[in-house]
Design an enzyme around this catalytic site. Structure first.
Site, PDB file in Angstrom:
ATOM      1  N   LYS A 206       0.845  -1.198   0.000  1.00  0.00           N
ATOM      2  CA  LYS A 206       0.000   0.000   0.000  1.00  0.00           C
ATOM      3  C   LYS A 206       0.882   1.250   0.000  1.00  0.00           C
ATOM      4  CE  LYS A 206      -3.403   2.382   2.862  1.00  0.00           C
ATOM      5  NZ  LYS A 206      -4.080   2.408   4.182  1.00  0.00           N
ATOM      6  N   GLU A 212      11.127  -4.464   3.793  1.00  0.00           N
ATOM      7  CA  GLU A 212      11.236  -5.887   3.457  1.00  0.00           C
ATOM      8  C   GLU A 212      10.797  -6.120   2.001  1.00  0.00           C
ATOM      9  OE1 GLU A 212       9.641  -4.584   6.009  1.00  0.00           O
ATOM     10  OE2 GLU A 212      10.109  -5.624   7.880  1.00  0.00           O
ATOM     11  N   GLY A 267      -4.405  -1.833   5.674  1.00  0.00           N
ATOM     12  CA  GLY A 267      -3.677  -2.988   5.156  1.00  0.00           C
ATOM     13  C   GLY A 267      -4.315  -4.307   5.567  1.00  0.00           C
ATOM     14  N   ARG A 268      -4.720  -4.399   6.848  1.00  0.00           N
ATOM     15  CA  ARG A 268      -5.264  -5.662   7.350  1.00  0.00           C
ATOM     16  C   ARG A 268      -6.696  -5.905   6.892  1.00  0.00           C
ATOM     17  NH1 ARG A 268      -3.863  -1.973  10.930  1.00  0.00           N
ATOM     18  NH2 ARG A 268      -5.439  -0.937  12.230  1.00  0.00           N
ATOM     19  N   GLU A 353      -3.562  -5.838  15.502  1.00  0.00           N
ATOM     20  CA  GLU A 353      -3.067  -4.569  14.938  1.00  0.00           C
ATOM     21  C   GLU A 353      -4.185  -3.522  14.989  1.00  0.00           C
ATOM     22  OE1 GLU A 353      -1.686  -3.697  10.632  1.00  0.00           O
ATOM     23  OE2 GLU A 353       0.176  -4.070  11.735  1.00  0.00           O
ATOM     24  N   HIS A 384      -2.696 -31.904  20.747  1.00  0.00           N
ATOM     25  CA  HIS A 384      -1.507 -32.710  21.087  1.00  0.00           C
ATOM     26  C   HIS A 384      -0.299 -31.828  21.316  1.00  0.00           C
ATOM     27  CE1 HIS A 384      -3.721 -36.383  20.016  1.00  0.00           C
ATOM     28  NE2 HIS A 384      -4.290 -35.602  19.108  1.00  0.00           N
ATOM     29  N   LYS A 515      10.410   0.697  12.929  1.00  0.00           N
ATOM     30  CA  LYS A 515      10.891   1.054  11.590  1.00  0.00           C
ATOM     31  C   LYS A 515      11.871   2.209  11.670  1.00  0.00           C
ATOM     32  CE  LYS A 515       6.579  -0.435   9.355  1.00  0.00           C
ATOM     33  NZ  LYS A 515       5.365  -0.010   8.595  1.00  0.00           N
TER      34      LYS A 515
HETATM   35  O1  F6P Z   1       3.993  -2.334   9.548  1.00  0.00           O
HETATM   36  C1  F6P Z   1       2.644  -2.697   9.596  1.00  0.00           C
HETATM   37  C2  F6P Z   1       2.052  -2.562   8.208  1.00  0.00           C
HETATM   38  O2  F6P Z   1       1.945  -1.211   7.843  1.00  0.00           O
HETATM   39  C3  F6P Z   1       0.697  -3.237   8.104  1.00  0.00           C
HETATM   40  O3  F6P Z   1      -0.349  -2.444   8.609  1.00  0.00           O
HETATM   41  C4  F6P Z   1       0.616  -3.482   6.636  1.00  0.00           C
HETATM   42  O4  F6P Z   1      -0.369  -4.443   6.284  1.00  0.00           O
HETATM   43  C5  F6P Z   1       2.047  -3.957   6.340  1.00  0.00           C
HETATM   44  O5  F6P Z   1       2.877  -3.208   7.240  1.00  0.00           O
HETATM   45  C6  F6P Z   1       2.506  -3.794   4.912  1.00  0.00           C
HETATM   46  O6  F6P Z   1       2.405  -2.444   4.557  1.00  0.00           O
HETATM   47  P1  F6P Z   1       2.472  -2.071   2.977  1.00  0.00           P
HETATM   48  O7  F6P Z   1       1.285  -2.745   2.324  1.00  0.00           O
HETATM   49  O8  F6P Z   1       2.390  -0.579   2.931  1.00  0.00           O
HETATM   50  O9  F6P Z   1       3.761  -2.603   2.434  1.00  0.00           O
END
Ligand code: F6P
Length: 532
Positions: A206, A212, A267-268, A353, A384, A515
């Site tokens: 987003k 990453e 995002g979630r 979150e 288990h 971050k």
């Molecule tokens: O760091 C948390 C977060 O912002 C989440 O809310 C989000 O889903 C994820 O990292 C990935 O963010 P992006 O879609 O901006 O890469």
């Protein structure tokens, strides 16, 4: 500005505190009331909810509904659907409901947003079908056969969970893979089975700034290049889904390979947006639209059901009863269907979150517990592994069991497998609720021939406190519609709990500090000598 009353001072909260006392009926007593149990069954959007194993009676439910009413949850829900900036700290609307409602003729969020949504949804579905038809060619003009989703959090968990859950729904000519973790092993494990000529990458972000995702994407481009892909043909292998399309275009993605979502999509909560592209490639456009429809039906349910028949509201209320009045500070989710193996990680982000907050919306410190620690995994495996703690540990743990009524595999003994799965799920709910007293255990041991002394000595170790509450959600089968409804059920449960606690479920400032340090740490030696 509406005056803010902290929830811990609301009259209904105080009356609930007076109800939740040691003399409250035990689950064993409550479950002996057959008409009560029958009245605690509810159907909505193809999901059946049995909440009779929750330690509530009529008085408690009335007090919980009074709390919901005092907290104006209906008005808060309407504000969300109307596109009000309920995510106040980011001054944003919260309109994931619009993503699955673009078919509505008079949407509460307005037709302009629906038009935007429909344009992107149609673009996603068309592209997914083009990919599935083998009409997306790589740099050697061979059709793309493998798509790698590069993304993390909401840009990974939703598509990954649903792709796994629905893998038997449609024969997929395209194999979809997921890489979220930035350690090289993760990407290598995927790439070493693939060929650059027939592999594409969907970069899901987003913000288009997630470290990453940026790192993995650079590595993927390097892999394509090293595999023989000329620079001027690389865009055939790259798609981007982002709220920053201009950034993607500036990085070499072509317009027909850039899909857009918007700031008012958390995002979630983004699986319903173009973030669902890899899922649509895996299951097809029709099935993807069925998933959206399942969620849309749950949206209609929450807007029309009476409180006593509102499934997400009931889940939210019993969750608050367990969390805030009985001290169950964790919620254990136990799907009894292996295809739902990624459901817990998906719900963890959605719930924790969203509601892992410690400030009321007015900025003051909360005085009540908010998000429970949400954890769990496939129930049969858990029995288990960690069910011991739930049965005899010192934590009071509430459980959501998720069962699937019909068996869909074609193994000769599939029905026997299914019988064993379901009898275990039911037995666990019963054992957690009923327990077994020391006296009952001692009598059982003696009846089995154990000496009185040995039985007296062993009974405390083999007894169960019981009173462990649970809800069982039944899906007829794991299909796009029922999965969409289940996902939206939990989304709205999370919303209602935030509305009652008086917190903002839709920002996530808690992820920023790490971050920031990660950026600052860039210059430090990473072998632990650096100090801070
Ligand atoms: O760091 C948390 C977060 O912002 C989440 O809310 C989000 O889903 C994820 O990292 C990935 O963010 P992006 O879609 O901006 O890469």
């Amino acid at each position: 500005m509406r005056s803010f009353t902290p929830v811990h001072l609301s009259p209904a909260w105080l009356s609930l505190q007076s109800l939740a006392q040691p003399n409250f009926p035990s689950l064993r007593e409550l479950l002996s009331d057959v008409p009560r149990n029958a009245s605690m069954q509810l159907d909505a959007c193809g999901i059946h909810m049995d909440y009779s194993y929750q330690r509530v009676n009529t008085q408690a439910m009335q007090a919980l509904h009074a709390l919901a009413s005092e907290r104006c949850v209906d008005a808060q829900m309407r504000a969300m659907f109307n596109g009000e900036h309920i995510n106040a700290t980011e001054k944003r609307s919260v309109l994931h409901v619009a993503l699955r409602g673009s078919h509505l003729s008079h949407p509460p969020w307005g037709v302009a947003i629906s038009k935007q949504v429909k344009t992107q949804l149609d673009k996603v579905c068309l592209f997914a079908e083009k990919m599935r038809a083998g009409a997306c060619a790589g740099y050697t003009n061979l059709p793309i056969t493998d798509v790698v989703n590069i993304g993390i959090g909401g840009s990974d968990l939703g598509p990954r969970m649903a792709t796994q859950a629905l893998q038997t729904v449609a024969n997929s000519p395209v194999r979809v893979h997921f890489v979220s973790n930035v350690d090289a092993w993760s990407l290598q494990q995927t790439l070493h089975r693939l060929k650059p000529a027939t592999t594409a990458f969907v970069v899901q972000s987003k913000s288009f700034t997630t470290q990453e995702t940026i790192t993995i994407t650079a590595s993927a481009k390097r892999w394509l290049s090293d595999g023989g892909c000329p620079a001027d043909l690389m865009q055939r292998h790259l798609m981007a889904v982002t709220a920053r399309p201009e950034v993607a275009l500036s990085q070499g993605f072509t317009a027909d390979h850039v899909f857009e979502l918007w700031d008012w999509v958390g995002g979630r909560y983004s699986i319903w947006s173009a973030i669902g592209l890899p899922l649509a490639m895996a299951i097809g456009a029709t099935a993807y639209r069925d998933l959206l429809q399942g969620a849309a039906d749950m949206d209609a349910h929450v807007q029309t059901a009476t409180p006593e028949n509102n499934m997400p509201l009931l889940m939210a209320l019993v969750g608050i009863w367990n969390r805030n009045f009985w001290g169950a500070d964790s919620l254990h989710i136990a799907p009894y269907a292996s295809c739902l193996g990624m459901l817990v990680p998906y719900l963890q982000q959605m719930d924790m979150e969203s509601n892992g907050k410690s400030r009321y919306t007015d900025g003051s410190a909360v005085q009540v517990g908010t998000s429970p620690v949400l954890w769990g995994g496939l129930g049969i495996d858990g029995q288990h592994a960690y069910f011991q703690m739930i049965h005899q540990g010192t934590h009071l743990v509430a459980t959501d069991f998720i069962g699937v009524k019909t068996e869909t595999t074609d193994l000769p003994m599939a029905a026997e497998h299914h019988r064993v799965v379901l009898l275990n799920m039911k037995a666990q709910a019963q054992a957690l609720a009923m327990g077994r007293s020391i006296e009952e255990t001692q009598a059982m041991l003696a009846k089995d021939g154990m000496s009185e002394d040995e039985a007296a000595q062993l009974a405390p170790h083999r007894s169960y406190a019981g009173n462990r509450p649970s809800t069982t959600l039944w899906m007829q089968a794991v299909k796009p519609h029922s999965l969409g409804a289940l996902m939206a059920l939990y989304e709205h449960k999370v919303f209602y709990q935030a509305a009652i606690w008086g917190i903002n479920a839709f920002d996530q400032w808690g992820v920023e500090l790490g971050k920031t340090f990660a950026k600052q740490t860039q210059s430090l030696p990473l072998d632990g000598r650096g100090g801070f």
